[in-house]
Write an enzyme that holds these catalytic residues in place. Structure first.
Site, PDB file in Angstrom:
ATOM      1  N   GLU A  22       0.836  -1.205   0.000  1.00  0.00           N
ATOM      2  CA  GLU A  22       0.000   0.000   0.000  1.00  0.00           C
ATOM      3  C   GLU A  22       0.869   1.253   0.000  1.00  0.00           C
ATOM      4  OE1 GLU A  22      -3.968  -0.319   2.352  1.00  0.00           O
ATOM      5  OE2 GLU A  22      -2.418  -1.306   3.550  1.00  0.00           O
ATOM      6  N   TYR A  54     -10.505  28.839   2.012  1.00  0.00           N
ATOM      7  CA  TYR A  54     -10.574  27.396   1.828  1.00  0.00           C
ATOM      8  C   TYR A  54      -9.552  26.864   0.833  1.00  0.00           C
ATOM      9  CZ  TYR A  54     -14.056  28.877  -1.693  1.00  0.00           C
ATOM     10  OH  TYR A  54     -14.720  29.505  -2.710  1.00  0.00           O
ATOM     11  N   GLU A  73      -6.155   7.076  11.020  1.00  0.00           N
ATOM     12  CA  GLU A  73      -6.290   7.884  12.230  1.00  0.00           C
ATOM     13  C   GLU A  73      -5.166   8.909  12.333  1.00  0.00           C
ATOM     14  OE1 GLU A  73      -8.202   3.884  13.229  1.00  0.00           O
ATOM     15  OE2 GLU A  73      -6.554   4.595  12.006  1.00  0.00           O
ATOM     16  N   LYS A 101     -10.533   5.645   2.415  1.00  0.00           N
ATOM     17  CA  LYS A 101      -9.682   4.876   1.509  1.00  0.00           C
ATOM     18  C   LYS A 101     -10.612   4.052   0.629  1.00  0.00           C
ATOM     19  CE  LYS A 101      -6.076   2.605   3.062  1.00  0.00           C
ATOM     20  NZ  LYS A 101      -5.208   1.553   3.655  1.00  0.00           N
TER      21      LYS A 101
END
Length: 119
Positions: A22, A54, A73, A101
């Site tokens: 990954e 933004y 996390e 994901k």
């Protein structure tokens, strides 16, 4: 006046995950940012200097997503912390960050897995 500013469905290719492949091959991620902001002054002046920009939020997301992590996390916490640090005192009241994901390698069919945290 408290308003909500949302950056929806930011699509980023990044290299997060616990598996070595990954972090080499990468994956598609979707990031959603929802910010609660005091827009009283910006609504009166119509000046970007008085607003939470933004474009800068997008740049923070892009920057933090470029740093490899094993856990979503960790990525989400870094984005939250960076936004909080950058915009503390600029009307930011709170909000959330969600990172998803797409097609995670978990051995079954799934659209995505996500982590969402409060800013």
């Amino acid at each position: 006046m408290i308003s909500t500013i949302q950056l929806n469905q930011i699509q980023i290719y990044a290299y997060h995950g616990c598996y070595a492949e990954e972090q080499i091959v990468g994956n598609n991620f979707i990031v959603d940012v929802k910010l609660n902001v005091d827009t009283t002054i910006a609504a009166e002046t119509d000046n970007i200097k008085d607003a939470l920009n933004y474009v800068e939020v997008y740049d923070i997301v892009k920057q933090e997503m470029s740093i490899k992590s094993h856990l979503l996390e960790n990525v989400v916490a870094r984005i939250c912390k960076h936004i909080r640090t950058q915009f503390d005192g600029n009307g930011l009241v709170g909000g959330t960050v969600k990172v998803a994901k797409l097609a995670p390698p978990i051995g079954g069919q799934m659209e995505s897995v996500s982590v969402m945290m409060n800013i």
